[in-house]
Design a protein around this motif. Structure first.
Motif, PDB file in Angstrom:
ATOM      1  N   ASN A 169      -5.011  -8.709   6.168  1.00 14.70           N
ATOM      2  CA  ASN A 169      -4.176  -7.700   5.215  1.00 14.70           C
ATOM      3  C   ASN A 169      -3.091  -7.135   6.726  1.00 14.70           C
ATOM      4  O   ASN A 169      -2.310  -6.012   6.429  1.00 14.70           O
ATOM      5  CB  ASN A 169      -4.293  -6.688   4.502  1.00 14.70           C
ATOM      6  CG  ASN A 169      -5.374  -7.735   3.675  1.00 14.70           C
ATOM      7  OD1 ASN A 169      -5.345  -7.267   2.842  1.00 14.70           O
ATOM      8  ND2 ASN A 169      -6.742  -6.881   4.167  1.00 14.70           N
ATOM      9  N   SER A 183       3.942  -1.690   5.261  1.00 11.92           N
ATOM     10  CA  SER A 183       3.207  -0.387   4.618  1.00 11.92           C
ATOM     11  C   SER A 183       3.684   0.789   4.988  1.00 11.92           C
ATOM     12  O   SER A 183       4.352   1.654   5.005  1.00 11.92           O
ATOM     13  CB  SER A 183       2.205  -0.492   4.066  1.00 11.92           C
ATOM     14  OG  SER A 183       1.943  -1.302   2.789  1.00 11.92           O
ATOM     15  N   ASN A 207     -11.668   0.577   3.333  1.00 11.77           N
ATOM     16  CA  ASN A 207     -11.285  -0.684   2.894  1.00 11.77           C
ATOM     17  C   ASN A 207     -12.086  -0.997   4.103  1.00 11.77           C
ATOM     18  O   ASN A 207     -12.320  -2.635   3.747  1.00 11.77           O
ATOM     19  CB  ASN A 207      -9.841  -0.677   3.155  1.00 11.77           C
ATOM     20  CG  ASN A 207      -9.443  -0.502   2.037  1.00 11.77           C
ATOM     21  OD1 ASN A 207      -9.181  -0.993   0.746  1.00 11.77           O
ATOM     22  ND2 ASN A 207      -8.252   0.723   2.210  1.00 11.77           N
ATOM     23  N   PHE A 238      -7.831   5.172   5.064  1.00  3.50           N
ATOM     24  CA  PHE A 238      -7.301   4.716   4.018  1.00  3.50           C
ATOM     25  C   PHE A 238      -7.912   3.262   5.399  1.00  3.50           C
ATOM     26  O   PHE A 238      -8.311   1.529   4.460  1.00  3.50           O
ATOM     27  CB  PHE A 238      -5.977   4.113   4.212  1.00  3.50           C
ATOM     28  CG  PHE A 238      -5.708   2.993   3.514  1.00  3.50           C
ATOM     29  CD1 PHE A 238      -5.171   2.700   2.121  1.00  3.50           C
ATOM     30  CD2 PHE A 238      -5.304   1.687   4.307  1.00  3.50           C
ATOM     31  CE1 PHE A 238      -5.409   1.197   1.972  1.00  3.50           C
ATOM     32  CE2 PHE A 238      -4.951   0.623   4.202  1.00  3.50           C
ATOM     33  CZ  PHE A 238      -5.261   0.099   2.920  1.00  3.50           C
ATOM     34  N   ASP A 281       0.762  -6.816   5.901  1.00  4.84           N
ATOM     35  CA  ASP A 281       1.096  -5.331   4.603  1.00  4.84           C
ATOM     36  C   ASP A 281       0.583  -4.150   5.039  1.00  4.84           C
ATOM     37  O   ASP A 281       1.517  -3.575   4.791  1.00  4.84           O
ATOM     38  CB  ASP A 281      -0.325  -6.028   3.553  1.00  4.84           C
ATOM     39  CG  ASP A 281       0.600  -7.393   2.993  1.00  4.84           C
ATOM     40  OD1 ASP A 281       1.523  -7.711   3.320  1.00  4.84           O
ATOM     41  OD2 ASP A 281       0.069  -7.908   2.571  1.00  4.84           O
ATOM     42  N   ILE A 282      -0.107  -4.038   6.062  1.00  2.00           N
ATOM     43  CA  ILE A 282      -0.437  -2.578   6.496  1.00  2.00           C
ATOM     44  C   ILE A 282       0.281  -1.804   7.102  1.00  2.00           C
ATOM     45  O   ILE A 282       0.891  -1.235   7.179  1.00  2.00           O
ATOM     46  CB  ILE A 282      -1.635  -2.847   7.673  1.00  2.00           C
ATOM     47  CG1 ILE A 282      -2.960  -3.463   6.113  1.00  2.00           C
ATOM     48  CG2 ILE A 282      -1.970  -1.053   7.667  1.00  2.00           C
ATOM     49  CD1 ILE A 282      -4.122  -3.314   7.184  1.00  2.00           C
ATOM     50  N   TYR A 298       0.790  -1.158  -0.096  1.00  2.00           N
ATOM     51  CA  TYR A 298       0.150   0.131   0.049  1.00  2.00           C
ATOM     52  C   TYR A 298       1.261   1.128   0.307  1.00  2.00           C
ATOM     53  O   TYR A 298       2.014   1.064   0.728  1.00  2.00           O
ATOM     54  CB  TYR A 298      -0.363   0.351   1.130  1.00  2.00           C
ATOM     55  CG  TYR A 298      -1.741  -1.349   1.382  1.00  2.00           C
ATOM     56  CD1 TYR A 298      -3.142  -1.683   0.833  1.00  2.00           C
ATOM     57  CD2 TYR A 298      -1.039  -2.473   2.434  1.00  2.00           C
ATOM     58  CE1 TYR A 298      -3.485  -2.350   0.558  1.00  2.00           C
ATOM     59  CE2 TYR A 298      -2.279  -3.424   2.220  1.00  2.00           C
ATOM     60  CZ  TYR A 298      -3.503  -3.557   1.592  1.00  2.00           C
ATOM     61  OH  TYR A 298      -3.691  -4.728   1.344  1.00  2.00           O
ATOM     62  N   LYS A 299       0.329   2.133  -0.861  1.00  2.00           N
ATOM     63  CA  LYS A 299       1.323   3.387  -0.869  1.00  2.00           C
ATOM     64  C   LYS A 299       0.378   4.498   0.171  1.00  2.00           C
ATOM     65  O   LYS A 299      -0.517   4.850  -0.032  1.00  2.00           O
ATOM     66  CB  LYS A 299       1.713   3.772  -2.379  1.00  2.00           C
ATOM     67  CG  LYS A 299       1.473   3.221  -2.968  1.00  2.00           C
ATOM     68  CD  LYS A 299       3.159   2.281  -2.786  1.00  2.00           C
ATOM     69  CE  LYS A 299       3.920   1.381  -4.386  1.00  2.00           C
ATOM     70  NZ  LYS A 299       5.573   1.798  -3.261  1.00  2.00           N
TER      71      LYS A 299
END
Length: 340
Positions: free
Chosen positions: A240, A247, A229, A225, A243-244, A201-202
């Protein structure tokens, strides 16, 4: 290693700026002990409760000092001076440490050495054999502070960049709350990030001029964000989480390191240091070493036990003040805010 305490300055150091009660003994610039008593009582509240912190400091201070003396194999009669954190920090917590230091010094007729907590984080790099050379740049990152410091000498430091709102550590703590992680959340973000994809994620990078930082906008972006989501998938965080965290950690690290590189380029300095509680973060440590390898920097990162609040960094700072004869009197009082 054997010391003749009659010939060496032996410093007893006290740290109580937030929720760690710590005591350390230093002999001739060598750390002999570093005892840290953590406070678990705050976990139920999701953050440090100042009144509770000061009460637990009262319970921990004497056992911590006793253990530090035992670990160092030093008698209280061997102590030559008492160093203590005067500020910045929580006033009630500081008051416990300052009061103990003053009482100990008064009872033993010893000089007192006041220490700025943020200076001590920088001077933690002088514990051990590998030390930066003056002048060097130090990125000092904690829950309450984010600074780029130009270090010209032990106590000649200039803040050339700092946060204009929230600190990097506070951004991590806020993110952990948004994700539903228990307190303290910073180490848990680090743990989950090790298993995640930092490019999943950006998140935006604030465009702040000069060497200053801003993290309030990033916190808001992370909040929106997550909220957006979750609307689409109620299990988004659980599915997730790694990954969160990866990021978010990467974005915070790049914000910090990009500013640090800008400062290093402008000042032409190659000795680059990292300090403060957030310097324990794996992503930030690895990012600094990677950037350092690309730019030919000499990078310095304290051992993990000297990153978070600890009395060893107060002791090493106290040792260098002792050599200068920089003492204070019994009238000294703690300061919640204390400029570098």
């Amino acid at each position: 290693m054997t010391f003749n305490f009659q010939k060496l300055p032996v410093i007893l150091a006290i740290e109580s700026s937030c929720d760690e009660t710590s005591a350390s003994v230093c002999a001739d610039g060598v750390i002999l002990s570093n005892v840290i008593a953590n406070q678990t009582i705050h976990e139920a509240y999701g953050g440090v409760v100042p009144e509770l912190a000061s009460r637990v400091h009262q319970q921990n201070i004497v056992p911590a000092v006793q253990q530090a003396l035992l670990n160092a194999k030093v008698n209280k009669n061997d102590i030559n001076a008492v160093a203590f954190t005067r500020g910045p920090g929580l006033l009630g917590s500081l008051l416990v440490g300052v009061s103990f230091a003053k009482a100990f010094a008064l009872a033993k007729n010893l000089p007192l050495i006041e220490i700025n907590h943020m200076q001590a984080h920088v001077l933690a790099h002088f514990i051990g054999d590998r030390k930066p050379s003056f002048p060097f740049l130090c990125l000092t990152v904690s829950g309450g502070h984010t600074q780029i410091v130009l270090v010209k000498d032990y106590f000649d430091m200039e803040v050339i960049g700092q946060t204009t709102d929230d600190a990097a550590g506070e951004a991590m703590d806020k993110t952990s709350k948004i994700l539903g992680l228990p307190y303290p959340g910073g180490p848990l973000i680090d743990k989950h990030a090790r298993q995640g994809n930092p490019d999943a994620y950006k998140f935006p990078e604030p465009q702040i001029p000069g060497f200053d930082f801003s993290f309030s906008g990033l916190k808001t972006a992370i909040l929106y964000f997550i909220q957006n989501n979750i609307k689409a998938n109620p299990n988004f965080i659980q599915e997730n989480l790694n990954d969160i965290c990866a990021s978010v950690e990467k974005r915070i690290a790049t914000i910090l390191l990009n500013k640090l590189k800008k400062a290093a380029d402008e000042y032409g300095i190659k000795d680059i240091a990292l300090a403060g509680g957030v310097s324990a973060n794996t992503g930030l440590r690895e990012g600094l070493l990677e950037m350092g390898a690309k730019n030919g920097w000499n990078c310095f990162i304290p051992k993990l036990e000297y990153c978070t609040d600890n009395a060893a960094m107060i002791a090493i700072a106290g040792y260098h003040k002792y050599l200068k004869g920089d003492f204070v009197g019994q009238e000294i009082a703690p300061l919640a805010r204390m400029p570098l």
